[in-house]
Write a protein that holds these residues in place. Structure first.
Motif, mmCIF file in Angstrom:
data_model
loop_
_atom_site.group_PDB
_atom_site.id
_atom_site.type_symbol
_atom_site.label_atom_id
_atom_site.label_comp_id
_atom_site.label_asym_id
_atom_site.label_seq_id
_atom_site.Cartn_x
_atom_site.Cartn_y
_atom_site.Cartn_z
ATOM 1 N N HIS A 86 0.843 -1.187 0.000
ATOM 2 C CA HIS A 86 0.000 0.000 0.000
ATOM 3 C C HIS A 86 0.884 1.245 0.000
ATOM 4 N N LEU A 87 0.546 2.226 -0.830
ATOM 5 C CA LEU A 87 1.254 3.521 -0.790
ATOM 6 C C LEU A 87 0.232 4.609 -1.083
ATOM 7 N N ASP A 88 -0.007 5.461 -0.092
ATOM 8 C CA ASP A 88 -1.035 6.496 -0.257
ATOM 9 C C ASP A 88 -0.516 7.750 -0.942
ATOM 10 N N VAL A 89 0.709 8.129 -0.583
ATOM 11 C CA VAL A 89 1.252 9.369 -1.154
ATOM 12 C C VAL A 89 2.735 9.191 -1.475
ATOM 13 N N LEU A 90 3.096 9.624 -2.660
ATOM 14 C CA LEU A 90 4.505 9.702 -3.052
ATOM 15 C C LEU A 90 4.865 11.177 -3.139
ATOM 16 N N VAL A 91 5.842 11.608 -2.334
ATOM 17 C CA VAL A 91 6.293 13.005 -2.377
ATOM 18 C C VAL A 91 7.663 13.041 -3.054
ATOM 19 N N ASN A 92 7.685 13.555 -4.278
ATOM 20 C CA ASN A 92 8.945 13.706 -5.015
ATOM 21 C C ASN A 92 9.569 15.026 -4.605
ATOM 22 N N ASN A 93 10.382 14.953 -3.539
ATOM 23 C CA ASN A 93 10.945 16.168 -2.948
ATOM 24 C C ASN A 93 12.435 16.351 -3.234
ATOM 25 N N ALA A 94 13.178 15.264 -3.395
ATOM 26 C CA ALA A 94 14.638 15.384 -3.550
ATOM 27 C C ALA A 94 14.956 16.310 -4.717
ATOM 28 N N GLY A 95 15.894 17.216 -4.505
ATOM 29 C CA GLY A 95 16.248 18.146 -5.574
ATOM 30 C C GLY A 95 17.586 18.796 -5.313
ATOM 31 N N ILE A 96 18.199 19.265 -6.401
ATOM 32 C CA ILE A 96 19.510 19.913 -6.274
ATOM 33 C C ILE A 96 19.560 21.174 -7.137
ATOM 34 N N LEU A 97 20.499 22.039 -6.778
ATOM 35 C CA LEU A 97 20.816 23.203 -7.619
ATOM 36 C C LEU A 97 22.345 23.314 -7.608
ATOM 37 N N PRO A 98 23.004 22.500 -8.419
ATOM 38 C CA PRO A 98 24.471 22.518 -8.378
ATOM 39 C C PRO A 98 25.057 23.713 -9.104
ATOM 40 N N PHE A 99 26.220 24.173 -8.638
ATOM 41 C CA PHE A 99 26.863 25.334 -9.249
ATOM 42 C C PHE A 99 27.720 24.989 -10.450
ATOM 43 N N LYS A 100 28.166 23.730 -10.506
ATOM 44 C CA LYS A 100 28.960 23.407 -11.693
ATOM 45 C C LYS A 100 28.320 22.257 -12.461
ATOM 46 N N GLN A 101 28.635 22.236 -13.745
ATOM 47 C CA GLN A 101 28.016 21.263 -14.638
ATOM 48 C C GLN A 101 28.617 19.881 -14.386
ATOM 49 N N GLU A 102 27.732 18.905 -14.134
ATOM 50 C CA GLU A 102 28.186 17.528 -13.927
ATOM 51 C C GLU A 102 27.246 16.603 -14.667
ATOM 52 N N GLU A 103 27.685 15.368 -14.825
ATOM 53 C CA GLU A 103 26.844 14.363 -15.506
ATOM 54 C C GLU A 103 26.338 13.330 -14.521
ATOM 55 N N SER A 104 25.131 12.837 -14.781
ATOM 56 C CA SER A 104 24.617 11.723 -13.991
ATOM 57 C C SER A 104 25.279 10.430 -14.469
ATOM 58 N N ALA A 105 25.059 9.350 -13.734
ATOM 59 C CA ALA A 105 25.640 8.058 -14.110
ATOM 60 C C ALA A 105 25.160 7.617 -15.492
ATOM 61 N N ASP A 106 24.005 8.144 -15.911
ATOM 62 C CA ASP A 106 23.425 7.738 -17.201
ATOM 63 C C ASP A 106 23.795 8.706 -18.328
#
Ligand SMILES: NC(=O)c1ccc[n+]([C@@H]2O[C@H](COP(=O)([O-])OP(=O)(O)OC[C@H]3O[C@@H](n4cnc5c(N)ncnc54)[C@H](OP(=O)(O)O)[C@@H]3O)[C@@H](O)[C@H]2O)c1
Length: 301
Positions: A86-106
């Motif tokens: 059962h899952l009633d609510v999903l809160v997509n809260n994680a977030g970033i504001l990085p100062f330099k350009q980087e790449e994700s693993a993908d």
């Protein structure tokens, strides 16, 4: 989300700091069962310990995943599905504001990967669970900054220049457009979708701009998240955008169905998902076919 809310299961991403942590505290006080996500075990543990110290009867589980990797998002979704009926609510809260350009693993720009692709993928993978838990809700942390940009539909994943706040604002516009596209798909499934701006809270990792005039406290910002999770007003909405304490109009581009559908199609491909059809709204027993993983793994356009 009617009646007594206590005992509902709420998953909050990025609960190891800032607004996520404060919202977790407030929801624990209201008797919710919480699944708190973080990427740093020790930091997340400290948050859980502090909530138990204040609310000894709190019901909290944790889950770890680094959202700079879509593989970790997939593993997290699989683990949630394994653990929860059962899952009633999903809160997509994680977030970033990085100062330099980087790449994700993908290989995506990191802000785009963490702020947009990760919640898009996580939400889609958890949709069967959310639908089976209807009435359920998806709450996405947007920002007033999403009003300040326009995204070229032919260049969604890459900002033409790396200016941190613009790159950040673009991801918030995408997340807001996703909220409305998802709401349209789920309107008869009993899953409502809300995007919100919590106010500008100085002193978090996202706000390096402490000079901004419009300040909200962390408590007030978290209260907006709580309201977005629990307020029955949003139960049957076709997607809503809340700015601090009231419903507001989102950036017209985020409301454009044409843009939403372009974004949706590209996002499925970026996340290695395929859209094969719609689930009959009221038939919760049928397997979910809105999104299925592609067997061939990730695919980029
Ligand atoms: N603060 C504001 O004024 C404001 C205004 C508008 C919108 N928002 C939005 O509100 C949300 C929360 O912001 P906040 O101010 O509370 O930020 P915060 O204090 O920096 O917290 C961000 C959370 O996201 C997690 N996170 C960062 N990178 C991650 C990754 N790669 N994988 C998994 N988790 C990751 C952080 O984990 P760690 O603890 O490990 O770093 C932390 O738990 C964000 O989406 C933000 O864009 C904030």
């Amino acid at each position: 989300m009617s009646g007594q809310n206590s005992g509902r299961t709420i998953l909050i991403t990025g609960a190891s700091d800032g607004l996520g942590k404060e919202a977790a505290r407030k929801l624990a006080a209201r008797g919710m069962r919480l699944i708190l996500h973080g990427r740093n075990e020790a930091k997340l543990r400290a948050v859980v310990d502090s909530i138990y110290a204040e609310y000894p009867h709190a019901n909290i589980e944790t889950i770890l995943a680094d959202f700079s990797s879509l593989a970790e998002v997939r593993a997290m979704a699989a683990e949630i599905i394994r653990r929860c009926s059962h899952l009633d609510v999903l809160v997509n809260n994680a977030g970033i504001l990085p100062f330099k350009q980087e790449e994700s693993a993908d290989g995506f720009e990191l802000t785009f990967g963490v702020n947009y692709l990760a919640p898009f993928l996580l939400t889609n993978l958890l949709l069967p669970l959310l639908k089976n838990s209807a009435p359920a809700r998806v709450v996405n942390l947007s920002s007033v900054a999403h009003h300040l940009v326009v995204v070229n539909p032919y260049q969604i994943e890459n900002s033409p220049v790396f200016i941190p706040w613009i790159v950040y604002a673009r991801t918030k516009l995408l997340l807001t457009a996703f909220t409305f596209a998802l709401a349209r798909r789920l309107k008869s499934c009993g899953v409502s979708c809300v995007a919100l701006h919590p106010g500008i809270i100085p002193g978090t990792n996202v706000t390096h701009f402490t000079w901004l005039r419009f300040r909200t406290t962390r408590e007030e910002g978290a209260e907006t998240i709580v309201a977005a999770c629990l307020n029955p007003e949003f139960e049957h909405s076709e997607g809503a955008y809340i700015s601090i304490d009231r419903k507001a109009r989102a950036n017209p581009q985020a409301l454009s169905i044409r843009f939403q559908e372009t974004l949706w199609k590209k996002s499925l491909a970026w996340c290695g998902l395929t859209e094969t059809g719609q689930v009959p709204a009221t038939d919760k027993n049928k397997p979910d076919v809105l999104c299925q993983p592609l067997s061939a793994g990730d695919k980029r356009e």
